[in-house]
Design a protein around this motif. Structure first.
Motif, PDB file in Angstrom:
ATOM      1  N   CYS A 255      88.448  78.594 -35.355  1.00  0.00           N
ATOM      2  CA  CYS A 255      87.019  78.373 -35.565  1.00  0.00           C
ATOM      3  C   CYS A 255      86.420  77.846 -34.262  1.00  0.00           C
ATOM      4  O   CYS A 255      86.957  76.912 -33.681  1.00  0.00           O
TER       5      CYS A 255
ATOM      6  N   ASP B  17      83.859  76.108 -33.905  1.00  0.00           N
ATOM      7  CA  ASP B  17      83.238  74.796 -34.072  1.00  0.00           C
ATOM      8  C   ASP B  17      84.207  73.706 -34.515  1.00  0.00           C
ATOM      9  O   ASP B  17      83.882  72.522 -34.478  1.00  0.00           O
ATOM     10  N   CYS B  18      85.392  74.106 -35.004  1.00  0.00           N
ATOM     11  CA  CYS B  18      86.347  73.128 -35.525  1.00  0.00           C
ATOM     12  C   CYS B  18      87.702  73.432 -34.883  1.00  0.00           C
ATOM     13  O   CYS B  18      88.031  74.583 -34.676  1.00  0.00           O
TER      14      CYS B  18
ATOM     15  N   CYS C 238      86.575  79.563 -42.143  1.00  0.00           N
ATOM     16  CA  CYS C 238      86.983  78.231 -41.727  1.00  0.00           C
ATOM     17  C   CYS C 238      86.936  77.347 -42.970  1.00  0.00           C
ATOM     18  O   CYS C 238      85.896  77.240 -43.615  1.00  0.00           O
TER      19      CYS C 238
ATOM     20  N   CYS D  10      84.293  74.133 -42.082  1.00  0.00           N
ATOM     21  CA  CYS D  10      82.829  74.234 -41.943  1.00  0.00           C
ATOM     22  C   CYS D  10      82.259  75.434 -42.671  1.00  0.00           C
ATOM     23  O   CYS D  10      81.045  75.584 -42.754  1.00  0.00           O
TER      24      CYS D  10
HETATM   25 ZN    ZN Z   1      84.776  75.496 -38.676  1.00  0.00          ZN
END
Ligand code: ZN
Ligand code: ADP
Length: 662
Positions: A379, A381-382, A397, A400
């Motif tokens: 991911c 963002d993560c 994910c 998120c």
């Molecule tokens: Zn994520």
């Protein structure tokens, strides 16, 4: 105070602000502005609702109080002992009092004007109380006696799976109602256990009010009002039900007290089990915590003499707990279901009995990786890998919610991608392929709430032969025709960077094993694992809670973890990795300095990047404050809270008695 001085009150404003605010009471409102009343006050340029906490003689230095604008209710919205308990909760968790009060109010009341919904008529069948077994009888009588005495006392009901704990709760609640008082029953996830709700409604009919997140806003407000005006006296719900307006309160029950879902991890980080004990103290009533696998915190409270232990050692009708066999996967091929489990599944289906297969990972594959260059689809963002969900043809994910199409080839080197690690979707597919005649269904959080309910109904009605799922299948379900439970891989939670990893694995194995053999026919459990010698597995296989607990407590004591210490997690997150790290280091330094100066018997662990270092595009760091008692952790946390106000463009969350370490 001269006669000209206005009366002054402190108000908990329903806004995310620390502390209480002082207001003057205009003479015309004097009779209505009392502690516990909801009032309208000017706040900055806004007009907000708040609750009057107390009167004070003088305003704090430099404060010129504004006037209370209006009194919003003719009678107090919250019972008095609940109101005092909420203020105490705010204090305990170092959280804005208005935010805690808000958490206890249905959204419709926290943000007036209130919604009104039509009352839906419910058909209720009343199924008569059963005669209790001698063990159940002793437990129910002991709790009932405490209910009658009307004073605070904590009980831990340790009853093996299928021992009939619910019946004990029902009896004690019956006694509570007979005495003219009400009860609160906390359950981990009521949407997943509709059977439990049915049993309570069956026994208490319209006296039951259900509070959970699955219901609409309006319905929640309606149930809240039915409790507040005494129409309903039994509140059943998930963690927030600990704040239900039941008055007078005669008993609180926490079912599956070990379940981590009682801990809220965002906004007000509270533990509903701990708050149940505190609320019972405020209400002067007993609290009953029930589990087949009590948390080590509760067990140590028993050992310290704070809780009284009640035991149900045998299953109803003296049914046997199912034998559990561990299947060692080391050196085995990459198949998902191995020979002993396949054979057992075939035999079970052949006899027309049902099976549950448990794997604590949803989706089809754990991740998608490139065999050539080692790239794993992650991911953006993560800091976690994306999970392949074939049913939806997406990579998701699990943190998120990010969703993207499944790529054909590695974005780095162009080689084909291969799935790694299996999830419940894959297990479902395998069972359907290997046993084409079997009716297979899947239960996990990818399945919507309505589908969960209908799948559970179909399984109960024996329209489904094999139920595949995550922890959802391990909850308190009572399916008498299930004679086989298979654990596809017991190891998923063992290596998590969490000091409770072993305890969780033990609990979940005992709970899922407890679904087998609850009816007339004996059950059995097969557990596939790469760690057949792990203490959590060895003791779970013998249903030996005492041995597991004593070994694990020994380890905890040696390492200084709870229940032998108290923790407060300080979580720092921000957009920029640099300022997040700086802020965390700064707070760490402040804490260390404070400990040195005051000679507090406390320690600070970290700061360190959180195990999931990036989440939803934000960097995460954390430190743990640790001491042997709550007061020391608390005083350190309060000082850090002050320091946290100006450590940079980051968010700092204080999580007292944290559960999640990720
Ligand atoms: Zn994520
Ligand atoms: P637990 O929550 O301890 O796992 P349950 O409360 O679900 O167990 O009870 C297990 C089963 O035994 C249920 O089907 C329940 O209806 C039944 N049961 C409970 N108490 C009695 C009793 N006294 N006599 C007969 N059956 C009982």
């Amino acid at each position: 105070m001269s006669t000209a001085d206005p009366e002054l009150v402190r108000v908990a404003v329903l806004a995310p602000v620390r502390g209480l605010f002082t207001y003057a009471v205009p003479a015309a409102l004097s009779s209505g502005v009392r502690p516990g009343r909801r009032v309208g006050v000017p706040f900055g340029r806004r007009r907000l609702a708040g609750f009057v906490v107390d009167r004070i003689a003088a305003a704090p230095q430099g404060v010129v109080p504004k006037d209370v604008l209006e009194v919003l209710d003719e009678a107090p919205l919250l019972p008095e002992s609940l109101f005092r308990f909420l203020l105490w909760t705010a204090d305990y968790y170092l959280h804005p009092p208005g935010e805690v009060i808000k958490a206890a109010l249905p959204a419709a009341l926290a943000n007036p004007p209130a919604l009104r919904r039509k009352v839906r008529a419910e058909a209720t069948v009343l199924e008569a109380p059963r005669p209790l077994t001698p063990e159940q009888g002793v437990a129910a009588a002991t709790v009932s006696e405490a209910v009658g005495a009307g004073c605070f006392q904590s009980f831990l009901l340790h009853g093996v799976t299928g021992s009939g704990k619910t019946e004990v709760y029902l009896h004690a609640i019956e006694r509570t109602l007979a005495l003219g008082r009400g009860a609160i029953v906390l359950v981990p996830e009521i949407g997943l256990t509709p059977q439990l709700e049915r049993r309570f409604r069956g026994r208490f009919g319209r006296e039951v009010a259900v509070l959970h997140s699955g219901t609409s806003r309006g319905e929640r407000a309606r149930e809240w009002r039915r409790l507040r005006n005494g129409e309903a006296r039994v509140a059943i719900g998930v963690r927030a039900a600990v704040f239900a307006p039941v008055e007078p309160l005669g008993l609180i029950v926490v079912d599956e007290e070990h379940d981590p879902s009682f801990k809220q991890e965002d906004r007000l980080c509270y533990h509903a089990r701990d708050m149940a004990v505190a609320r019972a103290k405020f209400a002067s009533c007993p609290v009953l915590l029930g589990s087949a696998t009590p948390s080590l915190e509760s067990l140590s409270n028993v050992e310290a003499g704070r809780y009284r232990k009640l035991e149900l050692r045998s299953r109803i009708d003296d049914r046997q707990l199912p034998p559990v066999d561990l299947i060692d996967l080391s050196g085995a091929d990459r198949a998902l279901l191995h020979e002993p489990l396949l054979r057992a599944l075939g035999e079970t289906l052949g006899r027309g009995e049902q099976a549950i297969l448990f794997l604590n990972r949803r989706g089809h594959a754990g991740s998608l990786a490139c065999r050539a260059c080692g790239h794993v689809e992650g991911c953006p963002d993560c800091s976690v890998s994306l999970t392949q969900h074939l049913a939806r043809r997406r990579l998701l994910c699990h943190y998120c919610g990010l969703s993207r199409p499944i790529p054909e080839r590695c974005p780095v080197c162009g080689a084909p991608l291969v799935p790694l690690g299996a999830g419940t979707e894959k297990v479902e597919e395998e069972v359907a392929r290997l046993f084409p005649a079997a009716r297979v269904a899947r239960l996990d959080s990818d399945v919507g709430a309505a589908a969960i309910a209908s799948t559970l109904r179909a399984f109960r009605g024996q329209e489904v032969d094999v139920l595949v799922g995550t922890q959802v299948v391990a909850k308190g379900h009572d399916f008498p025709n299930v004679t086989l439970v298979g654990v596809v891989l017991a190891d998923t939670g063992l290596a998590l960077p969490d000091f409770r990893a072993s305890e969780r694995s033990f609990q979940i194995l005992v709970q899922v094993a407890g679904r087998a053999g609850r009816g007339d026919r004996a059950g059995r459990v097969l557990v596939q694992t790469y760690h057949p010698a792990h203490p959590a597995l060895v003791h779970a296989a013998r249903h030996d809670y005492a041995a597991f607990a004593s070994e694990e407590l020994h380890r905890r004591r040696a390492l200084g973890w709870p229940p032998y210490s108290r923790l407060c997690a300080v979580r720092v997150d921000g957009k920029s990795p640099v300022s997040t790290e700086q802020a965390a280091r700064r707070l760490g330094a402040v804490a260390a300095e404070r400990i040195r100066q005051s000679r507090l018997r406390a320690a600070v662990l970290g700061p360190a990047p959180a195990p999931i270092e990036r989440l939803r595009g934000r960097s995460r760091w954390q430190l743990l404050l640790r001491a042997t008692n709550h007061a020391a952790v608390r005083s350190l946390a309060i000082e850090l809270q002050e320091a946290a106000d100006d450590v940079g463009p980051v968010r700092v969350v204080f999580d007292m008695d944290p559960v999640s370490m990720l």
